[in-house]
Design an enzyme around this catalytic site. Structure first.
Site, PDB file in Angstrom:
ATOM      1  CB  ALA A 139      57.541  56.594  58.764  1.00 18.09           C
ATOM      2  CE1 TYR A 169      57.432  52.604  66.959  1.00 19.98           C
ATOM      3  CE2 TYR A 169      58.948  50.919  66.184  1.00 19.98           C
ATOM      4  CZ  TYR A 169      58.148  52.015  65.934  1.00 19.98           C
ATOM      5  OH  TYR A 169      58.048  52.522  64.665  1.00 19.98           O
ATOM      6  CG  ASP A 196      62.544  64.373  67.497  1.00 21.37           C
ATOM      7  OD1 ASP A 196      62.617  63.138  67.346  1.00 21.37           O
ATOM      8  OD2 ASP A 196      62.432  65.175  66.552  1.00 21.37           O
ATOM      9  CG  HIS A 238      60.215  64.421  63.766  1.00 23.89           C
ATOM     10  ND1 HIS A 238      61.027  63.556  64.451  1.00 23.89           N
ATOM     11  CD2 HIS A 238      59.430  63.632  62.984  1.00 23.89           C
ATOM     12  CE1 HIS A 238      60.745  62.316  64.135  1.00 23.89           C
ATOM     13  NE2 HIS A 238      59.788  62.324  63.226  1.00 23.89           N
ATOM     14  N   GLY A 280      64.259  65.385  53.327  1.00 19.80           N
ATOM     15  CA  GLY A 280      63.335  64.274  53.354  1.00 19.80           C
ATOM     16  C   GLY A 280      62.195  64.441  52.380  1.00 19.80           C
TER      17      GLY A 280
END
Length: 444
Positions: A142, A196, A226, A307, A367
Site C-alpha cells: 500500500a 474490512y 495477519d 508483513h 516489495g
C-alpha cells in the site's frame, strides 16, 4: 536536534550523535550550537525540501546502480521524510524487520563442481499452471503513489516486460478494470485480497466470480491473514509526528492506526475456498502447524510472511519457518507440487532467492526493493532491479553447479546456523541503509 538530520548521510549522523552527547553531559557551550539552530520550523522544512530537490537533480544515473541496495540508498536520499519513514519502518523495536534479512546471512551454499552449466536458466517451475522467467514476484504494497505518480502502473508494466508475476493489490490506485488493461497480453499475475467489513466478506464469492470470468490470467488469490489489528509502527509514527501536519494527510490513508481489518477464521477460509475455482493462498502464515492445516484444508498454498516486520515484532524470519514447513508437509504425505510455498521479507540478492528455493519455496516475493527502484527511477528502475536479480540468480546457479530451479534442494545449503537468532554476518550494504529509531527531538 532535528529529525531530518537523523535520516541523512554519515557526516550529519556523526554531528547528531555529538549533539546528543552534549545534551547528556549537560554542557552549556554556545559554540557547539549549529548556525541554523535558530531556524523556524517553516524555514527548516523549506531548507530540507530544497536539499532533497538538489539530491533528486544530482542522483546517480541508472547505469551506476549495481545491486538492489543501491536503489534503497538513492530512495533514502530522494524520498520525503514521511514517505521514507512509512516505507522503511517495522513494528516496535524492529527485531523482525532486521532478522528477516540477517537470517539469510546464516545460510551457506554447498556448491557442486565439474558440472556443465552452459544451459543454466532461471525459468520458474510451473506455478498454478504458469511459468515465469524467474521464480520471484513483485508483492503488493500500500502507498505506491507516494513513490511515483504512476504508482502501481510502473510495477505491472515492468513485471510484464520481465515476465515475472505481480501480486495485484486490492488497495490499488486504479479501478481494477483500468489497472488490468495495463497488463501485457497474456501476462499472468496473482491478486492480493483483504476485507474490512463483514459485507465485503459476504460479497467475496461474487467478487471472485468476476475475476474468474473477466481476468483469466489471475492465477491465485493471496488473502491476508495477519491483520487482526495493525502492528505498532513506532518509528513511522515518530518521524511523522515531527513533520508538518499537512504531510500526514496523505499518509493517513495507508498508515492511520484507526484502520481496521476484518478478523478472519479458518471457517471463513473454508467457505472462500469452496466459492472459487482459483487457488487460494494464505498470506502471512508464521507457524508450520498452520501451513499443514492449510494444506489439509485443500488450499492452494501459503505465503510465509511477517508483513515485512511490520506486524508482530519478534515474529520469526519466514526463511526459518520455510525450512520447518516443507519438511512437515512431506512427513504428512503432501507432495511439493500439490501445495505451493511462497516467502517474502528481507530478500536483497539473487542468492537470497536461491536459498529460499533450496528450502522448498516455489517463488519469492519482494516489495520494498521494487518500490525503492520505482521511487528513484520509475518503471526503468523497476525493470533494472528485476534484471539484476535475474543476473545474480543465473550467475550463482552456475557457481552452485545447477542448470534449473528444479535442481535446487536442501542438499545445496548448510542451515546449521539458521536457528541461532541474533547471529549474522555483517552486511555493510544493508546496515548502511537501515534507519535507527530516532529519539524524541528537543526544540533547542
Amino acid at each position: 536536534m532535528r529529525l531530518g538530520h537523523l535520516l541523512k548521510g554519515n557526516d550529519t549522523k556523526r554531528k547528531s550523535n555529538r549533539r546528543i552527547i552534549v545534551i547528556e553531559d549537560d554542557v552549556d557551550d554556545e559554540d557547539e550550537e549549529d548556525e541554523d539552530e535558530e531556524e523556524t520550523s517553516e524555514e527548516r522544512e523549506e531548507r530540507l525540501e530544497k536539499e532533497r530537490q538538489d539530491r533528486i537533480k544530482n542522483k546517480p544515473p541508472l547505469s551506476q546502480i549495481f545491486n538492489i541496495s543501491d536503489f534503497e540508498f538513492v530512495a533514502k536520499q530522494v524520498l520525503p521524510l514521511g514517505t521514507w519513514g512509512y516505507y522503511s519502518t517495522g513494528s516496535d523495536d524492529e527485531f523482525s524487520l532486521r532478522e528477516n534479512h540477517y537470517a539469510f546471512g546464516r545460510i551457506f551454499f554447498r556448491p557442486k563442481c565439474l558440472v556443465d552449466v552452459t544451459k543454466a536458466s532461471t525459468e520458474s517451475g510451473e506455478i498454478f499452471g504458469a511459468t515465469f522467467d524467474a521464480p520471484f514476484y513483485c508483492t503488493a504494497f500500500a502507498g505506491s503513489p507516494m513513490a511515483h505518480p504512476d504508482a502501481e502502473k510502473n510495477l505491472i508494466l515492468a513485471a510484464g516486460n520481465e515476465k515475472i508475476p505481480y501480486l495485484v493489490p486490492i488497495q490499488c490506485s486504479y479501478p481494477l478494470d483500468t489497472f488490468m488493461s495495463f497488463a501485457k497480453p497474456g501476462q499472468e499475475n496473482f491478486h492480493q485480497v483483504h476485507f474490512y467489513t463483514e459485507e465485503q466478506l459476504k460479497n467475496a464469492p461474487e467478487y471472485f466470480k468476476n475475476i474468474e470470468d473477466n481476468y483469466p490470467n489471475i492465477k491465485a488469490f493471496f488473502i491476508n491473514v495477519d491483520l487482526p489489528c495493525l502492528g505498532n509502527r513506532e518509528k513511522d509514527s515518530k518521524i511523522r509526528a515531527a513533520l508538518d501536519p499537512s504531510v500526514n494527510d496523505g499518509l493517513s490513508l495507508f498508515a492511520a492506526p484507526t484502520i481496521k481489518y476484518l478478523n478472519l477464521t479458518w471457517n471463513d477460509m473454508e467457505k472462500l475456498k469452496n466459492s472459487t475455482k482459483i487457488p487460494i493462498v494464505l498470506k502471512g502464515v508464521l507457524r508450520k502447524e498452520d501451513v499443514l492445516k492449510a494444506a489439509e484444508l485443500g488450499l492452494g498454498g501459503c505465503l510465509l510472511s511477517n508483513h515485512g516486520g511490520r506486524q508482530l515484532d519478534f515474529a520469526m524470519p519466514p526463511i526459518e519457518i520455510l525450512a520447518q514447513s516443507r519438511k512437515l508437509l512431506r512427513e504428512n504425505g503432501i507432495k511439493d507440487e500439490d501445495f505451493k510455498m511462497f516467502i517474502d521479507g528481507g530478500i536483497r540478492r539473487g542468492s537470497d532467492i536461491i536459498k529460499a528455493l533450496c528450502l522448498g519455496a516455489d517463488a519469492v516475493g519482494l516489495g520494498r526493493p521494487f518500490l525503492y527502484a520505482m521511487a528513484s527511477y520509475g518503471q526503468p528502475g523497476v525493470e533494472r532491479a528485476m534484471q539484476l536479480l535475474k543476473e545474480e540468480m543465473l550467475r550463482d546457479m552456475k557457481l552452485l553447479g545447477v542448470n534449473s530451479v528444479k535442481e535446487l534442494n536442501e542438499d545445496m545449503v548448510d542451515i546449521e546456523s539458521l536457528k541461532f537468532k541474533g547471529i549474522s554476518s555483517s552486511d555493510i550494504l544493508y546496515n548502511s541503509n537501515y534507519t535507527n529509531m530516532p529519539p524524541p527531538p528537543f526544540t533547542k
